[in-house]
Design a protein around this motif. Structure first.
Motif, short mmCIF file in Angstrom:
data_model
loop_
_atom_site.label_atom_id
_atom_site.label_comp_id
_atom_site.label_asym_id
_atom_site.label_seq_id
_atom_site.Cartn_x
_atom_site.Cartn_y
_atom_site.Cartn_z
N GLN A 1 0.71 -1.05 -0.05
CA GLN A 1 0.02 -0.01 0.08
C GLN A 1 0.78 1.22 0.01
O GLN A 1 0.57 2.36 -0.80
N LEU A 2 1.94 1.22 0.78
CA LEU A 2 2.89 2.51 0.68
C LEU A 2 3.37 2.77 -0.39
O LEU A 2 3.65 3.67 -1.18
N GLN A 3 3.69 1.58 -1.39
CA GLN A 3 4.04 1.97 -2.70
C GLN A 3 2.87 2.23 -3.60
O GLN A 3 3.23 3.14 -4.36
N ASN A 4 1.61 1.80 -3.38
CA ASN A 4 0.65 2.38 -4.08
C ASN A 4 0.33 3.69 -4.15
O ASN A 4 0.10 4.55 -5.13
N ILE A 5 0.62 4.50 -2.95
CA ILE A 5 0.27 5.74 -2.73
C ILE A 5 1.62 6.69 -3.05
O ILE A 5 1.39 7.93 -2.86
N LYS A 6 2.74 6.17 -3.15
CA LYS A 6 4.13 6.86 -3.43
C LYS A 6 4.09 7.96 -4.51
O LYS A 6 4.36 8.95 -4.01
N GLU B 1 -1.51 16.17 5.86
CA GLU B 1 -2.97 16.33 5.64
C GLU B 1 -3.70 15.30 4.88
O GLU B 1 -4.78 14.73 5.41
N ASP B 2 -2.88 14.97 3.86
CA ASP B 2 -3.43 14.03 2.97
C ASP B 2 -3.63 12.61 3.79
O ASP B 2 -4.59 11.64 3.88
N LEU B 3 -2.67 12.24 4.34
CA LEU B 3 -2.87 11.03 5.18
C LEU B 3 -3.48 10.92 6.34
O LEU B 3 -4.05 9.98 6.79
N ASP B 4 -3.72 12.22 6.71
CA ASP B 4 -4.54 12.12 8.03
C ASP B 4 -5.96 11.87 7.51
O ASP B 4 -6.85 11.22 8.18
N ALA B 5 -6.52 12.61 6.28
CA ALA B 5 -7.65 12.41 5.80
C ALA B 5 -7.93 10.91 5.42
O ALA B 5 -8.99 10.42 5.69
N ARG B 6 -6.82 10.12 4.89
CA ARG B 6 -7.19 8.86 4.54
C ARG B 6 -7.29 7.91 5.91
O ARG B 6 -8.17 7.15 5.73
N SER B 7 -6.61 8.22 7.08
CA SER B 7 -6.63 7.67 8.31
C SER B 7 -8.17 7.81 8.59
O SER B 7 -8.87 6.91 9.19
N GLU B 8 -8.60 9.05 8.79
CA GLU B 8 -9.96 9.41 9.09
C GLU B 8 -10.95 8.64 8.53
O GLU B 8 -12.13 8.16 9.29
N GLU C 1 -5.54 -0.19 7.34
CA GLU C 1 -5.23 0.78 6.44
C GLU C 1 -5.15 2.14 7.35
O GLU C 1 -4.32 3.01 7.12
N GLY C 2 -6.35 2.22 8.33
CA GLY C 2 -6.38 3.35 9.31
C GLY C 2 -4.91 3.60 9.89
O GLY C 2 -4.60 4.74 10.33
N ALA C 3 -4.54 2.40 10.54
CA ALA C 3 -3.59 2.57 11.51
C ALA C 3 -2.29 2.82 11.00
O ALA C 3 -1.51 3.52 11.20
N LEU C 4 -1.94 2.13 9.46
CA LEU C 4 -0.82 2.57 8.47
C LEU C 4 -0.96 4.05 8.10
O LEU C 4 0.15 4.74 8.28
#
Length: 283
Positions: A223-228, A245-252, A263-266
């Motif tokens: 997944q980290l490679q997918n969003i690179k 901010e983008d990563l926070d939005a994904r987590s929320e 995924e949220g924890a990641l």
């Protein structure tokens, strides 16, 4: 470690369907002689499970019946041949239980597809529960294999039961980013302060036994490679804070579905890593 609705089918109904397929008259007579015991055993199971006391249910290697005893091996065969086997009389019931899992995902890991049924209490030691729906949980083959066939001997060693135990409202799954090329993540359990020791021990034991940390870490790397690429675009346009901010939005967004989404924890861990947000995602 996710909950699903308890089956509406009863052990008596399921058992009667299964023994209809028995052609051996003597065996069928003995099986008919334990019908009431099958029903009573499931009722006792229901009460014990609701009280987190499955470890108090005694083990047995045979069932004493009105028409003769039925061995654990015979009950295993009843399940294997007349419920789990394709085109058997009980297969429709088997499939109904399988379909109870939300989105077809294993309630143990919340990730892999359901492909089998797990006996919460093993049928080799609890033969009267071999075809009892309350004792059968849809799961993936990996979790079924990793769980094994050992039953609980204490409250702490009792696996979370998807029909009775609910730890979905509390946050317990967390992650940390591993700096490197490529970046990775590690996952771990952190019990809420208000949990008792037994609940914390059960969740940690299940996380370890089912090897969920390894499963989630493997998926996280991909997944980290997918969003690179998308993060790189954000970084070049607006910098580190915009990436965070983008990563926070994904987590929320993930947390809105499940507070213990891997995924949220990641994404949360990634947003909290200064190294990752400042270009580490591109390693």
């Amino acid at each position: 470690m996710w909950t699903i609705p308890k089956p509406e089918l009863t052990a008596r109904e399921t058992y009667d369907i299964c023994i209809e397929g028995i052609s051996d008259a003597a065996l069928k007579l003995r099986l008919e002689g334990i019908r009431e015991l099958i029903e009573n055993t499931e009722q006792a199971f229901d009460q014990r499970a609701a009280a987190t006391e499955l470890h108090l249910i005694g083990e047995e290697n045979e069932i004493v019946g009105a028409n003769g005893n039925v061995s654990a091996k015979e009950m295993e065969l009843l399940y294997d041949r007349h419920m789990a086997r394709q085109k058997s009389r009980g297969r429709n019931t088997y499939d109904k239980i399988m379909m109870a899992a939300e989105h077809g995902q294993c309630p143990f890991c919340g990730h892999l597809p359901v492909s089998t049924l797990d006996h919460s209490l093993p049928k080799t030691r609890h033969p009267a529960l071999a075809v009892a729906p309350f004792n059968l949980i849809p799961c993936c083959k990996d979790c079924n294999h990793n769980k094994g066939t050992l039953g609980p001997n204490s409250q702490e060693t009792q696996f979370l039961h998807a029909y009775y135990d609910d730890v979905t409202q509390d946050r317990w799954l967390y992650a940390e980013i591993i700096e490197g090329s490529p970046p990775g993540a590690t996952f771990f359990v952190e019990a809420p302060a208000h949990w008792n020791a037994a609940t914390a021990a059960r969740v940690q034991r299940q996380f370890t036994t089912l090897k969920l940390g390894r499963l989630y870490a493997s998926q996280a790397g991909r997944q980290l490679q997918n969003i690179k690429r998308s993060l790189n675009n954000i970084y070049e346009a607006a910098g580190l804070d915009a990436v965070r901010e983008d990563l926070d939005a994904r987590s929320e967004s993930c947390a809105d579905v499940s507070v213990n989404s891997w995924e949220g924890a990641l994404y949360e861990a990634a947003s909290q890593s200064e190294w990752y947000c400042d270009g580490g995602f591109g390693e």
